[in-house]
Structure formats: structure tokens, C-alpha cells
Write an enzyme that holds these catalytic residues in place. Structure first.
Site, PDB file in Angstrom:
ATOM      1  N   GLY A  18      -3.160   3.444   7.783  1.00  0.00           N
ATOM      2  CA  GLY A  18      -3.853   4.508   7.076  1.00  0.00           C
ATOM      3  C   GLY A  18      -5.249   4.692   7.658  1.00  0.00           C
ATOM      4  O   GLY A  18      -5.527   4.292   8.797  1.00  0.00           O
ATOM      5  N   THR A  46       0.835   6.051   4.849  1.00  0.00           N
ATOM      6  CA  THR A  46       0.318   5.697   3.527  1.00  0.00           C
ATOM      7  C   THR A  46       1.144   6.406   2.473  1.00  0.00           C
ATOM      8  O   THR A  46       1.497   7.587   2.637  1.00  0.00           O
ATOM      9  CB  THR A  46      -1.173   6.048   3.286  1.00  0.00           C
ATOM     10  OG1 THR A  46      -1.413   6.092   1.876  1.00  0.00           O
ATOM     11  CG2 THR A  46      -1.596   7.368   3.882  1.00  0.00           C
ATOM     12  N   ILE A  47       1.438   5.680   1.397  1.00  0.00           N
ATOM     13  CA  ILE A  47       2.161   6.354   0.307  1.00  0.00           C
ATOM     14  C   ILE A  47       1.253   7.383  -0.348  1.00  0.00           C
ATOM     15  O   ILE A  47       1.724   8.296  -1.006  1.00  0.00           O
ATOM     16  CB  ILE A  47       2.690   5.362  -0.752  1.00  0.00           C
ATOM     17  CG1 ILE A  47       1.551   4.655  -1.489  1.00  0.00           C
ATOM     18  CG2 ILE A  47       3.652   4.366  -0.151  1.00  0.00           C
ATOM     19  CD1 ILE A  47       1.999   4.013  -2.807  1.00  0.00           C
ATOM     20  N   ASP A  48      -0.065   7.230  -0.174  1.00  0.00           N
ATOM     21  CA  ASP A  48      -1.016   8.115  -0.878  1.00  0.00           C
ATOM     22  C   ASP A  48      -1.121   9.507  -0.256  1.00  0.00           C
ATOM     23  O   ASP A  48      -1.684  10.406  -0.864  1.00  0.00           O
ATOM     24  CB  ASP A  48      -2.413   7.480  -0.883  1.00  0.00           C
ATOM     25  CG  ASP A  48      -2.478   6.227  -1.736  1.00  0.00           C
ATOM     26  OD1 ASP A  48      -1.529   5.992  -2.504  1.00  0.00           O
ATOM     27  OD2 ASP A  48      -3.476   5.492  -1.635  1.00  0.00           O
ATOM     28  N   GLY A  73      -2.928   5.996  -6.154  1.00  0.00           N
ATOM     29  CA  GLY A  73      -3.696   7.161  -5.695  1.00  0.00           C
ATOM     30  C   GLY A  73      -5.149   6.894  -6.012  1.00  0.00           C
ATOM     31  O   GLY A  73      -5.655   7.265  -7.058  1.00  0.00           O
TER      32      GLY A  73
HETATM   33  O1  F6P Z   1      -1.521   2.075  -0.075  1.00  0.00           O
HETATM   34  C1  F6P Z   1      -2.650   2.583  -0.757  1.00  0.00           C
HETATM   35  C2  F6P Z   1      -2.618   2.058  -2.122  1.00  0.00           C
HETATM   36  O2  F6P Z   1      -1.337   2.296  -2.537  1.00  0.00           O
HETATM   37  C3  F6P Z   1      -3.617   2.639  -3.126  1.00  0.00           C
HETATM   38  O3  F6P Z   1      -3.182   3.750  -3.827  1.00  0.00           O
HETATM   39  C4  F6P Z   1      -3.845   1.471  -4.037  1.00  0.00           C
HETATM   40  O4  F6P Z   1      -5.079   1.557  -4.687  1.00  0.00           O
HETATM   41  C5  F6P Z   1      -3.805   0.334  -3.084  1.00  0.00           C
HETATM   42  O5  F6P Z   1      -2.864   0.668  -2.101  1.00  0.00           O
HETATM   43  C6  F6P Z   1      -3.476  -1.006  -3.701  1.00  0.00           C
HETATM   44  O6  F6P Z   1      -3.318  -1.946  -2.683  1.00  0.00           O
HETATM   45  P1  F6P Z   1      -3.239  -3.526  -2.880  1.00  0.00           P
HETATM   46  O7  F6P Z   1      -2.933  -3.802  -4.306  1.00  0.00           O
HETATM   47  O8  F6P Z   1      -2.151  -3.936  -1.942  1.00  0.00           O
HETATM   48  O9  F6P Z   1      -4.559  -4.058  -2.459  1.00  0.00           O
END
Ligand code: F6P
Length: 371
Positions: A126, A149-151, A194
Site C-alpha cells: 500500500g 490494500t483492502i481499503d 477504512g
Molecule cells: O490494510 C489496511 C487496514 O485494513 C486498515 O483499514 C486498518 O486500520 C489496518 O489495516 C489494521 O491493520 P493491523 O490491525 O494489521 O495493524
């Protein structure tokens, strides 16, 4: 200026939060590279394999042959591992006095690849990972980025792989919540990922028939959300579904932060759904429940769309290197995959444009955005 240097050996890495489709990209890169007679290596856990080779029995990189990537297209996660900690551009180091300072470790990455005679890197990630990729390209390494990225918050590409799978799962979850919400005459609040962009909430909320959608781009007024729910009640609709992105923010309050940002690590969000549940319970007298989809959105098998996008991105990244490109990201510009300069992607974020037709569609359908 495309490079004419032939390629013999490339590396590939996956950085940041995982997303469905990573393994499909890896497979497409490896098979396309092997078919050109190139050798292919996978870096362990983001850049950790390079920064801490002593931690890994294989020295931080694994040789990727056909057997290693057979049958992985449909698998979630990444066979290489990943991390969203320890950005090599600002790597946190604890000093003897207990303070934390950051150091730029990208020169170590360049030297490691030179030492192992790696001619080019394909970096899947990302915004954070692609900013690192951009820095490495500026230091003279041949690098091609792949947007993940899923976002869906990366600029200069129609979409990132992983997003469609996350939205499909969120939509199915919302579908399932209609009947229980209606049976119990409850308000269900569904929190989705998100952090800074509300793409998942927006797309899944509209597709799943939510009655309100709260996204980071539109600060919400809890009173206007309560008004919407009261209006539905007055029309004899005794249940409602509210989809909220984890980064949604009240006009007069703060985002829900679980852990503040630290050096080398972004802040962790969560809990806005429950906050909203409680507030609307108080304001409307309705019974409420909260469902947090969280990391479920990152798991599972990629959808057909994401698989194909991932395979196309992986193959295109290899073609980009073969054609002599560096410092570019492969990007979907329907109906084609193009190359865009990493300089135009690094450090930027694609928020939901408030005048886009998807938001307008939501408004036309009577969905409340909390404003
Ligand atoms: O991949 C991005 C995301 O999905 C964000 O929306 C979210 O805040 C974050 O990852 C959480 O990531 P992790 O819990 O793995 O640190």
C-alpha cells in the site's frame, strides 16, 4: 528512461497489512519471471528478511520456483509473510538513554540486493510500501510497485486488489444482518475497516441496503443519524442498519483510537461502532447491537475480480521490468493495466470524492451520511 540492462534475478516482497490476492500476484510474478529464464527470490516479512537476515534460516530470502507457488492463487494471506511495522525509511531505534530515534535503513536494502546480485525488486504494498519502493528507485534500484490494500485508498489506479473481496464479504455480512435486525426491531451498527478512506463502508453499505453510512470523509452529526432512524420508525420501519468505517469521526468529537501512532507504526483504530450504538440507543430508545467485521475483511479467498487483477498486476510488473521500466507502479486504468510513476503515488491517499456518483447514488436512495 527505460534501462537496457538484462535481468537475471529478481526479488519480490509483500509489505503492510495483508490483502486477498497477494499470493496470486506472487504466483504471476514467479511464473512470468521463470518463463523468461529469470531467477526469483521472495523476501521474508516485508523488508525484515533484508534488514535482519540473521533471523531467518534461509538468510531472509527464499528461492521461489514453480513448486513453491503451485496452487496458491486462491489462498488468502501471503506465503512470504508481511509486516506493517518498522518502516525502513524511518526505522525506530531505542537509544541507550531510552529515547527512540529513527534511522533511514534503505541503503542497507540497496547493499543487500547488490550483494545477492538481485537486478530488480517487485514490491507489493500500500501507500507505505510504495513510498519505500519509490525511495529505493530514487537510489538507483530497479523497482516496480504493485498496488495492494483492502481499503482502496491508493491513488492513480482504478482499484487495488483485495478491495473487491473485502467489499463482497462486508456486503454479504450486511445482507445477513437485515433479517435479525428486522426480527428484533433493532438498530445494527456494522463497523468495517477504512482508516482514512471510506470506500469499503460506501460500496458495501450501498450494495447491502444499509440505511446510513458513516465515512471518514464526511464528519457525522449523531443527531442527524438519530433523525434518520426516527424517520424510519415513523414510517413503520422498525429496524435499521448503519455501516460505519473505523475512521469515521463525529463533527464535534474525536476518532476512536485504540493505540496512538508510534514511530514506525500507524495509529490503531477501533470502537467507533460501539460508541455510535450507545449514542443512538440513548437518543432514540431503540435496542442496538454492534458487529465489528475488522480483520475478517482481510481473510479468505480472493474474489474472481481480485484474483484476475492480482494475476494481471503480477504479470504486468514483470513485463514492466523486461521493457526496462523502473520507479513505476502497475495500475488498473480500465480496461488496461498501465504503468504510473511511483512519484505520483508515494505519500498520497485516494479519499472518497464527495461529489462522486456513488455518494450521489446513496443520497438518491435516501441513505443518510450523517451530515
Ligand atoms: O490494510 C489496511 C487496514 O485494513 C486498515 O483499514 C486498518 O486500520 C489496518 O489495516 C489494521 O491493520 P493491523 O490491525 O494489521 O495493524
Amino acid at each position: 528512461m527505460p534501462s537496457a540492462q538484462p535481468i537475471r534475478r529478481i526479488a519480490i516482497n509483500t509489505g503492510g497489512g495483508d490483502a486477498p490476492g497477494l499470493n496470486a500476484v506472487i504466483r504471476a510474478v514467479v511464473v512470468s519471471a521463470l518463463n523468461r529464464g529469470w531467477e526469483c527470490y521472495g523476501v521474508r516479512e516485508g523488508f525484515n528478511g533484508v534488514l535482519f537476515p540473521e533471523r531467518y534460516p534461509d538468510g531472509g530470502m527464499v528461492r521461489l520456483n514453480r513448486d513453491r507457488v503451485r496452487g496458491i492463487t486462491h489462498l488468502g494471506g501471503t506465503i512470504l509473510g508481511t509486516t506493517n511495522k518498522g518502516n525502513p525509511l524511518a526505522y525506530p531505534l531505542r537509544m541507550p538513554d531510552g529515547s527512540v530515534q529513527t534511522v533511514d535503513r534503505t541503503d542497507e536494502i540497496v547493499s543487500y540486493f547488490a550483494k545477492h546480485e538481485i537486478d530488480a525488486l517487485i514490491s507489493i504494498g500500500g501507500d507505505g510500501s510504495l513510498t519505500i519502493a519509490h525511495a529505493l528507485a530514487q537510489k538507483g534500484m530497479r523497482v516496480v510497485g504493485v498496488p495492494k490494500t483492502i481499503d482502496n485508498d491508493l491513488d492513480k489506479t482504478n482499484t487495488t486488489f483485495g478491495f473487491d473481496t473485502a467489499v463482497s464479504f462486508a456486503t454479504e455480512s450486511i445482507d445477513r444482518l437485515h433479517s435479525t435486525a428486522e426480527s428484533h426491531q433493532r438498530v445494527m451498527v456494522i463497523e468495517v475497516m477504512g482508516r482514512y478512506a471510506g470506500w469499503i463502508a460506501l460500496h458495501a453499505g450501498i450494495s447491502g441496503g444499509a440505511h446510513a453510512i458513516l465515512i471518514p470523509e464526511i464528519p457525522f452529526d449523531i443527531e442527524s443519524l438519530a433523525d434518520k432512524l426516527r424517520e424510519r420508525e415513523s414510517q413503520g420501519r422498525f429496524y435499521s442498519l448503519v455501516v460505519v468505517a473505523e475512521g469515521a469521526q463525529p463533527i464535534d468529537g474525536q476518532r476512536a483510537i485504540v493505540e496512538p501512532a508510534e514511530i514506525g507504526q500507524a495509529e490503531r483504530l477501533g470502537g467507533i461502532g460501539e460508541r455510535i450504538s450507545r449514542a443512538i440507543g440513548k437518543l432514540t430508545g431503540k435496542e442496538t447491537r454492534t458487529v465489528v467485521l475488522g480483520h475478517l475483511l482481510r481473510g479468505g479467498s480472493p474474489t474472481t475480480f481480485d484474483r484476475l487483477a492480482a494475476l494481471r498486476f503480477g504479470a504486468a510488473a514483470v513485463r514492466a521490468l523486461e521493457e526496462g521500466h523502473s520507479g513505476v507502479m502497475v495500475a488498473l486504468h480500465h480496461p488496461n493495466v498501465m504503468y504510473v510513476p511511483l512519484a505520483e503515488v508515494a505519500g498520497r491517499m485516494k479519499a472518497v470524492p464527495l461529489d462522486c456518483d456513488t455518494v450521489q447514488t446513496g443520497r438518491d436512495l435516501g441513505i443518510c451520511f450523517g451530515d
